[in-house]
Design a protein around this motif. Sequence first.
Motif, PDB file in Angstrom:
ATOM      1  N   LEU A  91     -14.547 -54.330  19.550  1.00  0.00           N
ATOM      2  CA  LEU A  91     -14.280 -52.943  19.159  1.00  0.00           C
ATOM      3  C   LEU A  91     -15.442 -52.346  18.370  1.00  0.00           C
ATOM      4  O   LEU A  91     -15.840 -51.201  18.603  1.00  0.00           O
ATOM      5  N   LYS A  92     -15.976 -53.115  17.447  1.00  0.00           N
ATOM      6  CA  LYS A  92     -17.080 -52.606  16.632  1.00  0.00           C
ATOM      7  C   LYS A  92     -18.339 -52.391  17.464  1.00  0.00           C
ATOM      8  O   LYS A  92     -19.197 -51.589  17.095  1.00  0.00           O
ATOM      9  N   ARG A  93     -18.418 -53.093  18.587  1.00  0.00           N
ATOM     10  CA  ARG A  93     -19.582 -52.944  19.465  1.00  0.00           C
ATOM     11  C   ARG A  93     -19.460 -51.728  20.379  1.00  0.00           C
ATOM     12  O   ARG A  93     -20.449 -51.028  20.627  1.00  0.00           O
ATOM     13  N   VAL A  94     -18.245 -51.445  20.873  1.00  0.00           N
ATOM     14  CA  VAL A  94     -18.103 -50.410  21.899  1.00  0.00           C
ATOM     15  C   VAL A  94     -17.578 -49.077  21.375  1.00  0.00           C
ATOM     16  O   VAL A  94     -17.607 -48.071  22.106  1.00  0.00           O
ATOM     17  N   VAL A  95     -17.091 -49.046  20.121  1.00  0.00           N
ATOM     18  CA  VAL A  95     -16.525 -47.804  19.582  1.00  0.00           C
ATOM     19  C   VAL A  95     -17.404 -47.268  18.454  1.00  0.00           C
ATOM     20  O   VAL A  95     -17.739 -48.000  17.520  1.00  0.00           O
ATOM     21  N   PRO A  96     -17.801 -45.996  18.524  1.00  0.00           N
ATOM     22  CA  PRO A  96     -18.552 -45.412  17.416  1.00  0.00           C
ATOM     23  C   PRO A  96     -17.762 -45.550  16.113  1.00  0.00           C
ATOM     24  O   PRO A  96     -16.545 -45.350  16.092  1.00  0.00           O
ATOM     25  N   LYS A  97     -18.451 -45.886  15.048  1.00  0.00           N
ATOM     26  CA  LYS A  97     -17.807 -46.174  13.764  1.00  0.00           C
ATOM     27  C   LYS A  97     -16.891 -45.055  13.303  1.00  0.00           C
ATOM     28  O   LYS A  97     -15.797 -45.298  12.757  1.00  0.00           O
ATOM     29  N   GLU A  98     -17.314 -43.819  13.514  1.00  0.00           N
ATOM     30  CA  GLU A  98     -16.522 -42.675  13.026  1.00  0.00           C
ATOM     31  C   GLU A  98     -15.241 -42.460  13.827  1.00  0.00           C
ATOM     32  O   GLU A  98     -14.362 -41.687  13.409  1.00  0.00           O
ATOM     33  N   ARG A  99     -15.100 -43.133  14.953  1.00  0.00           N
ATOM     34  CA  ARG A  99     -13.903 -42.967  15.785  1.00  0.00           C
ATOM     35  C   ARG A  99     -12.932 -44.139  15.670  1.00  0.00           C
ATOM     36  O   ARG A  99     -11.857 -44.103  16.274  1.00  0.00           O
ATOM     37  N   LEU A 100     -13.281 -45.175  14.919  1.00  0.00           N
ATOM     38  CA  LEU A 100     -12.485 -46.401  14.871  1.00  0.00           C
ATOM     39  C   LEU A 100     -11.704 -46.521  13.566  1.00  0.00           C
ATOM     40  O   LEU A 100     -12.272 -46.464  12.476  1.00  0.00           O
ATOM     41  N   VAL A 101     -10.388 -46.704  13.696  1.00  0.00           N
ATOM     42  CA  VAL A 101      -9.500 -46.853  12.541  1.00  0.00           C
ATOM     43  C   VAL A 101      -8.669 -48.112  12.728  1.00  0.00           C
ATOM     44  O   VAL A 101      -8.184 -48.395  13.830  1.00  0.00           O
ATOM     45  N   PHE A 102      -8.481 -48.879  11.648  1.00  0.00           N
ATOM     46  CA  PHE A 102      -7.610 -50.051  11.670  1.00  0.00           C
ATOM     47  C   PHE A 102      -6.344 -49.718  10.897  1.00  0.00           C
ATOM     48  O   PHE A 102      -6.398 -49.132   9.815  1.00  0.00           O
ATOM     49  N   PHE A 103      -5.194 -50.103  11.455  1.00  0.00           N
ATOM     50  CA  PHE A 103      -3.912 -49.679  10.883  1.00  0.00           C
ATOM     51  C   PHE A 103      -2.870 -50.781  10.986  1.00  0.00           C
ATOM     52  O   PHE A 103      -2.665 -51.357  12.053  1.00  0.00           O
ATOM     53  N   ASP A 104      -2.212 -51.088   9.865  1.00  0.00           N
ATOM     54  CA  ASP A 104      -1.118 -52.049   9.820  1.00  0.00           C
ATOM     55  C   ASP A 104       0.184 -51.261   9.787  1.00  0.00           C
ATOM     56  O   ASP A 104       0.398 -50.446   8.879  1.00  0.00           O
TER      57      ASP A 104
END
Length: 260
Positions: free
Chosen positions: A184-197
């Motif tokens: 995920l960190k490789r293919v998704v731009p940082k500003e578009r990636l959110v982690f959620f529990d």
Amino acid sequence: MGNQPSTPQPGTEFQVIGAGLSRTGTASFSEALHILLQGPVYHGGTQATLGPEIEIKSWIKLLSHYPPKSEADRKLILNGLKERFHGYAAATDAPASGLVEQLVELYPNAMVICTVRDPHAWVKSMETVSNASTMWFLRFVLFPVPGMRYFVDYINVLRNQWVYNYGEHEPVTKKSWDNHMKYLKRVVPKERLVFFDVKEGWGPLCKALGKEVPDVEFPRINDGEAIERLAKRMVTKGLVRWAGIFATIGVGAASYMWLK
């Protein structure tokens, strides 16, 4: 997995790519997105097993070309994803969680949200999925059930996708979890990636999507119990249909002998 399948609504904007692996609260997450986005959400496990037969057959075709080995394969995968998710506000669970690179390309304005949990607890919970989907008699038992007669083939292409993405067969280990995070960190731009529990409830999810917290309780759906119920339900349905087939054959044979 375990909800009722969703029905697409033409004209719905696709807004969220659910990048969390199965058994990370994807069913609860899907229902929460449905509430926030006010549109249908495509939960992969539910749609493939409880939706129309075209769902599972389309995924088998699409994943048979994954990973893409040519430009033709790449276009087939992108077109297949666009067709499957037309009319949906979001997609969650497998196989979408393993096709994030393609989905980011297809939906450049969509937010990528990865549901997470304790990795060691996740490894243990994945045993339920493996046990329910690899029973040796499934191909025979499920053959009379439309859609589910393709379930074993579906599991096989999912397994191939998993091995390519994460480098291991079942039983899975924390290696798969770690490799998914790296992916995920490789293919998704940082500003578009959110982690959620999902245990955190509405707050972080609403903040990520810029939505007001709704005046309803955050949905809580137990994925493990839902998978077990579905497995029992489908095996029972298959056995009942086989019983009907054999009964019909028996009546036909008896009638033939009587007439003879």
